[in-house]
Design a protein around this motif. Structure first.
Motif, PDB file in Angstrom:
ATOM      1  N   THR A  29       0.831  -1.200   0.000  1.00 13.51           N
ATOM      2  CA  THR A  29       0.000   0.000   0.000  1.00 13.51           C
ATOM      3  C   THR A  29       0.867   1.253   0.000  1.00 13.51           C
ATOM      4  O   THR A  29       0.646   2.183  -0.793  1.00 13.51           O
ATOM      5  CB  THR A  29      -0.911   0.004   1.244  1.00 13.51           C
ATOM      6  N   LEU A  32       2.682   1.648  -3.434  1.00 17.07           N
ATOM      7  CA  LEU A  32       1.785   1.951  -4.558  1.00 17.07           C
ATOM      8  C   LEU A  32       1.169   3.340  -4.427  1.00 17.07           C
ATOM      9  O   LEU A  32       0.961   4.027  -5.434  1.00 17.07           O
ATOM     10  CB  LEU A  32       0.708   0.876  -4.661  1.00 17.07           C
ATOM     11  N   LEU A  33       0.898   3.775  -3.192  1.00 16.68           N
ATOM     12  CA  LEU A  33       0.356   5.125  -3.022  1.00 16.68           C
ATOM     13  C   LEU A  33       1.373   6.169  -3.471  1.00 16.68           C
ATOM     14  O   LEU A  33       1.027   7.130  -4.168  1.00 16.68           O
ATOM     15  CB  LEU A  33      -0.022   5.357  -1.556  1.00 16.68           C
ATOM     16  N   SER A  36       1.690   6.039  -7.241  1.00 16.61           N
ATOM     17  CA  SER A  36       0.475   6.592  -7.843  1.00 16.61           C
ATOM     18  C   SER A  36       0.507   8.120  -7.804  1.00 16.61           C
ATOM     19  O   SER A  36       0.145   8.799  -8.765  1.00 16.61           O
ATOM     20  CB  SER A  36      -0.745   6.056  -7.098  1.00 16.61           C
ATOM     21  N   TYR A  37       0.998   8.657  -6.682  1.00 12.76           N
ATOM     22  CA  TYR A  37       1.081  10.109  -6.566  1.00 12.76           C
ATOM     23  C   TYR A  37       2.069  10.679  -7.582  1.00 12.76           C
ATOM     24  O   TYR A  37       1.807  11.683  -8.234  1.00 12.76           O
ATOM     25  CB  TYR A  37       1.498  10.507  -5.142  1.00 12.76           C
ATOM     26  N   ILE A 174      -4.754  -3.176  -4.873  1.00 12.61           N
ATOM     27  CA  ILE A 174      -4.258  -1.943  -4.259  1.00 12.61           C
ATOM     28  C   ILE A 174      -3.774  -0.978  -5.347  1.00 12.61           C
ATOM     29  O   ILE A 174      -4.010   0.230  -5.272  1.00 12.61           O
ATOM     30  CB  ILE A 174      -3.127  -2.244  -3.246  1.00 12.61           C
ATOM     31  N   ALA A 175      -3.118  -1.532  -6.384  1.00 16.14           N
ATOM     32  CA  ALA A 175      -2.676  -0.683  -7.498  1.00 16.14           C
ATOM     33  C   ALA A 175      -3.884  -0.002  -8.134  1.00 16.14           C
ATOM     34  O   ALA A 175      -3.860   1.196  -8.419  1.00 16.14           O
ATOM     35  CB  ALA A 175      -1.924  -1.521  -8.531  1.00 16.14           C
ATOM     36  N   ALA A 178      -5.236   2.612  -5.572  1.00 17.15           N
ATOM     37  CA  ALA A 178      -4.322   3.737  -5.401  1.00 17.15           C
ATOM     38  C   ALA A 178      -4.330   4.611  -6.653  1.00 17.15           C
ATOM     39  O   ALA A 178      -4.278   5.841  -6.573  1.00 17.15           O
ATOM     40  CB  ALA A 178      -2.917   3.233  -5.112  1.00 17.15           C
ATOM     41  N   VAL A 181      -7.602   6.908  -7.289  1.00 17.07           N
ATOM     42  CA  VAL A 181      -7.693   8.166  -6.558  1.00 17.07           C
ATOM     43  C   VAL A 181      -7.196   9.319  -7.431  1.00 17.07           C
ATOM     44  O   VAL A 181      -7.763  10.413  -7.412  1.00 17.07           O
ATOM     45  CB  VAL A 181      -6.859   8.090  -5.262  1.00 17.07           C
TER      46      VAL A 181
END
Lengths: 327, 308
Positions: A29, A32-33, A36-37, A174-175, A178, A181
């Protein structure tokens, strides 16, 4: 059969109670967060940019580097392959960098596999699945119950396979979450290209396959899953050999890193292609990243991993069922 | 009450035949044979490094014997492991259970391996007075509680043979007494065979019917506690003039201990000795059979090594 289910239930309970899976999910998590950001930042900036000019500039820079001869042989291969792919995208008018949810999910098995994140997570799950029993002294009870030792080890292996599978699935989920969002969510059916091959100094395009992204993703996930199963099987042997959890996790990580170093430091010593670590990033090889040694076809890698997995599991069972358990 | 003479009519539930374990060129256990019968508590004594733990590990299939075999309820541990282990509950060395799980989860874990149910878990937990703490993590247990949970775990599935390594370890005197009574109770009323190793000789003396003594990998003696002790009976005389009395009784090979004489005789031999001493004008203050303790017997048998 029922007895085996009970054993698997036991192993699952222990793995969960040791909080191993919680750690794995937390790591996934967090990483990947962050990624992703960073993709969101790229997306935001890309509005102001011309991706075509960007790509052309990158190709020029990479070609410059190759001409100066700064890159090592294996790196040069990588760069050539990359130039080939970029050129291909330019020619087909596709922006390969444009972030969206499907691409993010599609890239996960490639990146997490080749950068050893998924093998690392499998190590966390599996390296002490046997050695912890030894270190904590619980093997004396576990192995004096009316259950043959091979059944206990098989239950542990199946549990490890199950959780490795779950790790990959959770990684995908989760990918997806994430990325959702921050990134646009459409694009599952857009074309995705794989199968780039490097022949001599140029990239061969005749083998390139065009698939809808979701199918391409399924194949990549399937290959990464296969590679994780093989890796989990190899991890089991180390867990059987070592009495201390630290020693088995340490050796597993050292072999992962050592294998990577080996391919970078001495690419000419081709025996390195028989080391399982070089065959692990199957999803990357499928997409078109050149393997570090010649003659490492997809079939070769799949067979190599199978041979390693079967061999190590056979040794693990032979050791575990025969050895004397001292204190 | 247990009667040693009835042994011959019973069949042994645990048989060790010529057990030998060689590692490298060291013989750790050398030709050890014994039998444990239903309804008895069998003590296994030996100093540190005598091969006690290796023997126990062979009994429960953790170590493969170099030679010899083990039969539990008629099943060979090597070749019929599952059937043999179904008859055994054990604690080997320390009662290590999964510290990150609760007592109940631990019991459920081992019950699942036996196909035992929740009622069995409740039964064994109440047997060792642990029902109230069953839902706490084992990591929070005291050593005594872990020892009791270990015994509870060993009782799952109602085994006919109980093999316990140092069951009194970590228990306070009340706990030791509790365990001792539990073990005697299990042997007497349920006809279980209980095999215990211990370094607490007094405890073995109180708990066990029969004892085997192992030293440097070999069995020195096996027998009922009563026989092992009474075979070494002696007579203790407290007299006024010790050197003179020793002279008079020289034929009986007396040993002098403080103001007492020890004679290797039964108490039936006392009256003529007393008469002889009084005739010679030596005061006799006390005549008592000197009961050798298991500890003295043990130290004699092992050549004075400490028990551990």
């Amino acid at each position: 059969m029922l007895a085996m289910l009970a054993l698997i239930q036991n192993e699952t309970l222990k793995l969960l109670r040791r909080r191993r899976f919680v750690i794995v999910i937390s790591i996934l998590t967090a990483i990947l967060l962050i990624v992703s950001y960073s993709q969101y930042r790229i997306l935001r900036d890309s509005a102001k940019r011309n991706w075509r000019a960007d790509l052309q500039e990158r190709i020029a820079r990479a070609e410059n580097m190759l001409r100066r001869g700064r890159a090592s042989a294996s790196w040069a291969r990588s760069i050539r392959a990359e130039i080939g792919r970029w050129q291909f995208y330019l020619d087909h008018d596709i922006d390969p960098q444009k972030p969206n949810v499907p691409r993010f999910v599609r890239t996960f098995p490639n990146v997490a596999g080749s950068l050893l994140l998924l093998p690392l997570l499998v190590s966390i799950l599996g390296s002490d699945i046997v050695s912890a029993e030894n270190a904590e002294g619980t093997d004396k009870l576990l192995l004096t119950r009316p259950v043959r030792r091979w059944k206990i080890l098989l239950a542990k292996l199946i549990t490890l396979w199950m959780f490795a599978t779950l790790t990959l699935l959770c990684g995908a989920i989760i990918a997806f979450l994430a990325a959702s969002v921050a990134l646009p969510s459409h694009g599952w059916t857009e074309p995705s290209f794989s199968g780039f091959q490097l022949a001599n100094a140029t990239v061969r395009l005749d083998a390139v396959r065009e698939l809808p992204l979701w199918r391409d993703a399924l194949i990549a996930y399937g290959l990464e899953w296969y590679s994780m199963m093989a890796f989990a099987s190899i991890a089991l042997l180390l867990s059987v050999i070592f009495k201390s959890s630290a020693a088995s996790i340490g050796t597993m990580l050292a072999s992962l890193i050592g294998g990577t170093i080996l391919t970078h430091i001495s690419p000419d010593w081709t025996a390195g292609k028989y080391f399982f670590v070089t065959a692990l990033p199957l999803a990357d090889y499928y997409t078109g990243e050149p393997p570090p040694y010649d003659g490492m076809s997809m079939m070769f890698c799949i067979t190599l991993l199978a041979v390693w997995a079967i061999g190590t599991v056979a040794i693990a069972f032979a050791l575990f069922t025969r050895r004397d358990v001292f204190g | 009450m247990y009667n040693p003479r009835s042994l011959s009519t019973l069949t042994p539930t645990l048989i060790a035949q010529h057990l030998t374990k060689v590692i490298g060129d060291r013989t750790i256990v050398d030709d050890v044979s014994f039998e444990v019968f239903a309804g008895e508590v069998f003590g296994f004594l030996g100093p540190n490094g005598a091969g006690k733990t290796t023997t126990i590990r062979m009994l429960v299939g953790l170590i493969r014997p170099t030679a010899g075999r083990i039969l539990i309820c008629g099943h060979d541990v090597q070749h019929q492991f599952e059937q043999a282990m179904r008859c055994v509950g054990c604690i080997v060395e320390t009662p290590d259970l999964y510290r990150f799980m609760t007592g109940r989860e631990n019991l459920a874990h081992f019950a699942r391996m036996l196909g035992a149910g929740d009622d069995d878990i409740a039964r064994v937990a109440s047997l060792v007075n642990l029902s109230g703490r069953l839902d706490q993590r084992v990591g929070t247990y005291s050593l005594g509680m872990r020892q009791r949970l270990g015994i509870a775990q060993a009782m799952l599935g109602e085994p006919r043979v109980l093999i316990l390594d140092e069951p009194a370890n970590g228990l306070d005197p009340a706990g030791i007494r509790e365990i001792r009574e539990l073990l005697r109770e299990l042997a007497r009323t349920r006809g279980m065979s209980v095999f215990v190793s211990s370094h607490l000789l007094a405890e073995i003396e109180l708990t066990c019917d029969r004892v085997a003594i192992i030293h440097r990998g070999r069995l020195l003696r096996t027998g009922t506690v009563r026989d092992l002790i009474s075979s070494r009976r002696s007579l203790e005389l407290r007299v006024g003039d010790v050197p003179r009395a020793a002279g008079i009784l020289a034929d009986h090979q007396p040993t002098i201990e403080g103001d007492c004489l020890l004679l290797p005789l039964d108490e039936s031999a006392a009256p003529p000795l007393i008469a002889a001493l009084t005739e010679a004008g030596i005061d006799v203050y006390r005549v008592a059979p000197h009961r050798q303790t298991l500890e003295e017997m043990f130290i004699e048998a092992t050549g004075g090594e400490t028990v551990d």
